[in-house]
Design an enzyme around this catalytic site. Structure first.
Site, PDB file in Angstrom:
ATOM      1  CG  ASP A 132      -1.799   1.200   1.335  1.00  0.00           C
ATOM      2  OD1 ASP A 132      -1.704   2.111   0.487  1.00  0.00           O
ATOM      3  OD2 ASP A 132      -2.607   1.251   2.282  1.00  0.00           O
ATOM      4  CB  CYS A 133       2.733   2.806  -2.692  1.00  0.00           C
ATOM      5  SG  CYS A 133       3.547   1.216  -2.953  1.00  0.00           S
ATOM      6  N   GLY A 134       1.512   4.902  -0.096  1.00  0.00           N
ATOM      7  CA  GLY A 134       0.920   6.213   0.124  1.00  0.00           C
ATOM      8  C   GLY A 134       1.890   7.307  -0.250  1.00  0.00           C
ATOM      9  CG  ASN A 135       0.543  11.058  -1.330  1.00  0.00           C
ATOM     10  OD1 ASN A 135       0.842  10.807  -2.479  1.00  0.00           O
ATOM     11  ND2 ASN A 135      -0.689  11.369  -0.968  1.00  0.00           N
TER      12      ASN A 135
ATOM     13  CG  LEU B 146      -5.807   3.390  -7.476  1.00  0.00           C
ATOM     14  CD1 LEU B 146      -4.450   2.868  -7.930  1.00  0.00           C
ATOM     15  CD2 LEU B 146      -6.922   2.544  -8.059  1.00  0.00           C
ATOM     16  CG  ASP B 147      -6.271   6.086  -0.795  1.00  0.00           C
ATOM     17  OD1 ASP B 147      -6.809   6.585  -1.814  1.00  0.00           O
ATOM     18  OD2 ASP B 147      -5.795   6.803   0.107  1.00  0.00           O
ATOM     19  NE  ARG B 148     -12.142   9.214  -1.210  1.00  0.00           N
ATOM     20  CZ  ARG B 148     -12.546  10.163  -2.070  1.00  0.00           C
ATOM     21  NH1 ARG B 148     -11.676  10.967  -2.646  1.00  0.00           N
ATOM     22  NH2 ARG B 148     -13.818  10.316  -2.328  1.00  0.00           N
TER      23      ARG B 148
ATOM     24  CG  ASP C 105      -9.038   6.323   3.777  1.00  0.00           C
ATOM     25  OD1 ASP C 105      -8.506   5.421   4.446  1.00  0.00           O
ATOM     26  OD2 ASP C 105      -8.427   6.963   2.905  1.00  0.00           O
TER      27      ASP C 105
ATOM     28  CB  THR D 244      -2.841  12.640   3.410  1.00  0.00           C
ATOM     29  OG1 THR D 244      -1.767  11.710   3.242  1.00  0.00           O
ATOM     30  CG2 THR D 244      -2.301  14.042   3.373  1.00  0.00           C
TER      31      THR D 244
END
Length: 190
Positions: free
Chosen positions: A6-9, A101-103, A122, A125
């Site tokens: 899971d690649c976030g900012n 995509l996370d949402r 969610d 950030t």
């Protein structure tokens, strides 16, 4: 073994699952691609067969990570993508690829778990609330920056405090936050 990312900012959250997906044998959080690769290489008896990845990063950054994973482990990498409709949920954004995509994945999971209408919250950030109708229609969302980011921007950006307080006060009614979902990111932000 399956590597899930899971690649976030800011961070990459990862876990390694057994092939049947039943057990996580290792997991962690790192702040860079290099730290991820180094950490995985250090795992004893790691035998990756494939990788599943979701990323809200820029396409170029995601591509660099995919290349590094293929180079280091020789795995096939499947990247999640947005869709107009999937698993009974219809993406409410006109430009459906603009929904993070996370949402999107959280909405798919929430709708499946609820077997119908649901509210998907969610807290990344930003804090977001996505509304899904019983028929799977994404009705829109509301979003608010997290308190820390809000406080920092209020201090650093002249006039931001007054603007933020005005926007928040416009949304308060009878001591309750009135959430009015939108299908446009620019309108969904509190």
């Amino acid at each position: 073994m399956i590597l899930e990312l899971d690649c976030g900012n800011s961070f990459i959250k990862w876990r390694v699952l057994e092939v049947d997906g039943s057990l996580a044998s290792a997991e962690g959080v790192v702040s860079s691609d290099a730290a991820l690769i180094d950490g995985l290489i250090a795992l004893p008896e790691l035998l990756l067969t494939r990788c599943r990845l979701v990323s809200v990063r820029a396409q170029e950054e995601t591509g660099q990570l995919v290349d590094a994973l293929v180079s280091a482990f020789g795995v096939s990498v499947s990247c999640a993508v947005s869709a107009r409709e999937m698993a009974g949920v219809r993406n409410g954004y006109d430009d459906f690829e603009r929904l993070g995509l996370d949402r999107w994945l959280a909405m798919l999971g929430g709708y499946k778990l609820a077997s119908g209408a649901c509210l998907v919250l969610d807290f990344g950030t930003a804090a977001t609330a996505d509304f899904i109708a019983a028929d799977g229609e994404h009705l829109g969302a509301s979003s608010a920056r997290d308190c820390r980011s809000c406080a920092i921007s209020c201090v650093r950006i002249p006039g931001r405090y007054a603007t933020t307080m005005r926007r928040l006060s416009e949304r308060w009614s009878a001591s309750c936050l009135v959430i009015q979902p939108s299908k446009l990111s620019s309108e969904a932000v509190l």
